[in-house]
Write a protein that holds these residues in place. Structure first.
Motif, mmCIF file in Angstrom:
data_model
loop_
_atom_site.group_PDB
_atom_site.id
_atom_site.type_symbol
_atom_site.label_atom_id
_atom_site.label_comp_id
_atom_site.label_asym_id
_atom_site.label_seq_id
_atom_site.Cartn_x
_atom_site.Cartn_y
_atom_site.Cartn_z
ATOM 1 N N ILE A 32 0.863 -1.170 0.000
ATOM 2 C CA ILE A 32 0.000 0.000 0.000
ATOM 3 C C ILE A 32 0.904 1.225 0.000
ATOM 4 O O ILE A 32 1.887 1.271 0.753
ATOM 5 C CB ILE A 32 -0.989 -0.010 1.185
ATOM 6 N N THR A 33 0.615 2.162 -0.893
ATOM 7 C CA THR A 33 1.455 3.347 -1.017
ATOM 8 C C THR A 33 0.592 4.591 -1.154
ATOM 9 O O THR A 33 -0.562 4.520 -1.556
ATOM 10 C CB THR A 33 2.386 3.277 -2.251
ATOM 11 N N THR A 34 1.203 5.707 -0.817
ATOM 12 C CA THR A 34 0.607 7.010 -1.067
ATOM 13 C C THR A 34 1.417 7.664 -2.163
ATOM 14 O O THR A 34 2.649 7.727 -2.084
ATOM 15 C CB THR A 34 0.630 7.884 0.202
ATOM 16 N N LEU A 35 0.729 8.103 -3.198
ATOM 17 C CA LEU A 35 1.391 8.741 -4.323
ATOM 18 C C LEU A 35 1.121 10.241 -4.256
ATOM 19 O O LEU A 35 -0.032 10.663 -4.130
ATOM 20 C CB LEU A 35 0.816 8.157 -5.626
ATOM 21 N N THR A 36 2.185 11.030 -4.288
ATOM 22 C CA THR A 36 2.083 12.483 -4.380
ATOM 23 C C THR A 36 2.784 12.914 -5.657
ATOM 24 O O THR A 36 3.436 12.096 -6.319
ATOM 25 C CB THR A 36 2.706 13.175 -3.147
ATOM 26 N N ALA A 37 2.657 14.177 -6.007
ATOM 27 C CA ALA A 37 3.229 14.657 -7.271
ATOM 28 C C ALA A 37 4.234 15.768 -7.022
ATOM 29 O O ALA A 37 4.120 16.547 -6.074
ATOM 30 C CB ALA A 37 2.125 15.160 -8.183
ATOM 31 N N GLU A 38 5.191 15.810 -7.919
ATOM 32 C CA GLU A 38 6.171 16.895 -7.977
ATOM 33 C C GLU A 38 6.008 17.480 -9.376
ATOM 34 O O GLU A 38 6.704 17.082 -10.301
ATOM 35 C CB GLU A 38 7.567 16.293 -7.785
ATOM 36 N N GLY A 39 5.011 18.326 -9.561
ATOM 37 C CA GLY A 39 4.693 18.831 -10.895
ATOM 38 C C GLY A 39 3.870 17.815 -11.671
ATOM 39 O O GLY A 39 3.272 16.897 -11.107
ATOM 40 N N ASP A 40 3.843 17.961 -12.997
ATOM 41 C CA ASP A 40 3.034 17.092 -13.855
ATOM 42 C C ASP A 40 3.717 15.788 -14.237
ATOM 43 O O ASP A 40 3.045 14.827 -14.616
ATOM 44 C CB ASP A 40 2.648 17.830 -15.146
ATOM 45 N N ASP A 41 5.050 15.744 -14.169
ATOM 46 C CA ASP A 41 5.791 14.628 -14.740
ATOM 47 C C ASP A 41 6.606 13.809 -13.753
ATOM 48 O O ASP A 41 7.409 12.972 -14.163
ATOM 49 C CB ASP A 41 6.699 15.142 -15.860
ATOM 50 N N VAL A 42 6.419 14.019 -12.459
ATOM 51 C CA VAL A 42 7.150 13.254 -11.448
ATOM 52 C C VAL A 42 6.175 12.832 -10.359
ATOM 53 O O VAL A 42 5.418 13.658 -9.833
ATOM 54 C CB VAL A 42 8.305 14.078 -10.822
ATOM 55 N N LYS A 43 6.187 11.538 -10.026
ATOM 56 C CA LYS A 43 5.386 11.049 -8.906
ATOM 57 C C LYS A 43 6.332 10.552 -7.816
ATOM 58 O O LYS A 43 7.421 10.058 -8.097
ATOM 59 C CB LYS A 43 4.402 9.963 -9.341
ATOM 60 N N ILE A 44 5.898 10.712 -6.572
ATOM 61 C CA ILE A 44 6.675 10.295 -5.408
ATOM 62 C C ILE A 44 5.838 9.270 -4.653
ATOM 63 O O ILE A 44 4.663 9.514 -4.384
ATOM 64 C CB ILE A 44 7.000 11.484 -4.476
ATOM 65 N N GLU A 45 6.442 8.126 -4.311
ATOM 66 C CA GLU A 45 5.726 7.069 -3.590
ATOM 67 C C GLU A 45 6.325 6.853 -2.208
ATOM 68 O O GLU A 45 7.534 6.824 -2.042
ATOM 69 C CB GLU A 45 5.779 5.750 -4.359
ATOM 70 N N ASN A 46 5.431 6.686 -1.236
ATOM 71 C CA ASN A 46 5.786 6.333 0.137
ATOM 72 C C ASN A 46 4.806 5.281 0.610
ATOM 73 O O ASN A 46 3.619 5.345 0.277
ATOM 74 C CB ASN A 46 5.693 7.556 1.057
ATOM 75 N N GLY A 47 5.272 4.319 1.376
ATOM 76 C CA GLY A 47 4.380 3.289 1.898
ATOM 77 C C GLY A 47 5.145 2.074 2.350
ATOM 78 O O GLY A 47 6.280 2.171 2.822
ATOM 79 N N VAL A 48 4.523 0.911 2.180
ATOM 80 C CA VAL A 48 5.156 -0.343 2.582
ATOM 81 C C VAL A 48 4.706 -1.443 1.625
ATOM 82 O O VAL A 48 3.575 -1.441 1.137
ATOM 83 C CB VAL A 48 4.819 -0.703 4.042
#
Length: 101
Positions: A32-48
């Motif tokens: 399970i992860t949380t996806l956030t964005a850094e602008g339109d072309d980069v996604k950041i994932e955190n979770g386990v």
């Protein structure tokens, strides 16, 4: 998003793909992860994620859009590409993910 020249699907910005995602990977993984964005072309994932019962944290994984596609490759592993087949589904090899919210 808009459809790029020669494309058949609209491009979704990373901001449109943010949320909580659940993943299943054969032969024995889940996560399970949380996806956030850094602008339109980069996604950041955190979770386990868990593989065969062993937990593994996912911390600030950076994924970058691959050209004019809905695919995002892992910053330090360009052969690993998350392909968004919709704003609520991802495929990457033997794994599939669905957005929960």
């Amino acid at each position: 998003g808009s459809i790029p020249a020669g494309g058949s699907q609209p491009l979704w910005s990373a901001q449109e793909l943010t949320g909580t995602w659940i993943c299943c990977c054969l032969p024995g993984g889940c996560g399970i992860t949380t996806l956030t964005a850094e602008g339109d072309d980069v996604k950041i994932e955190n979770g386990v994620c868990c593989f065969l019962g062993l937990p593994c944290p996912i911390s600030n994984e950076r994924w970058i859009r691959k050209g004019d596609t809905n695919g995002f490759y892992k910053d330090d592993e360009p052969s690993s590409v998350d392909v968004f087949t919709s704003r609520t589904s991802i495929c990457n090899g033997p794994s599939c993910s669905r957005r929960l919210c």
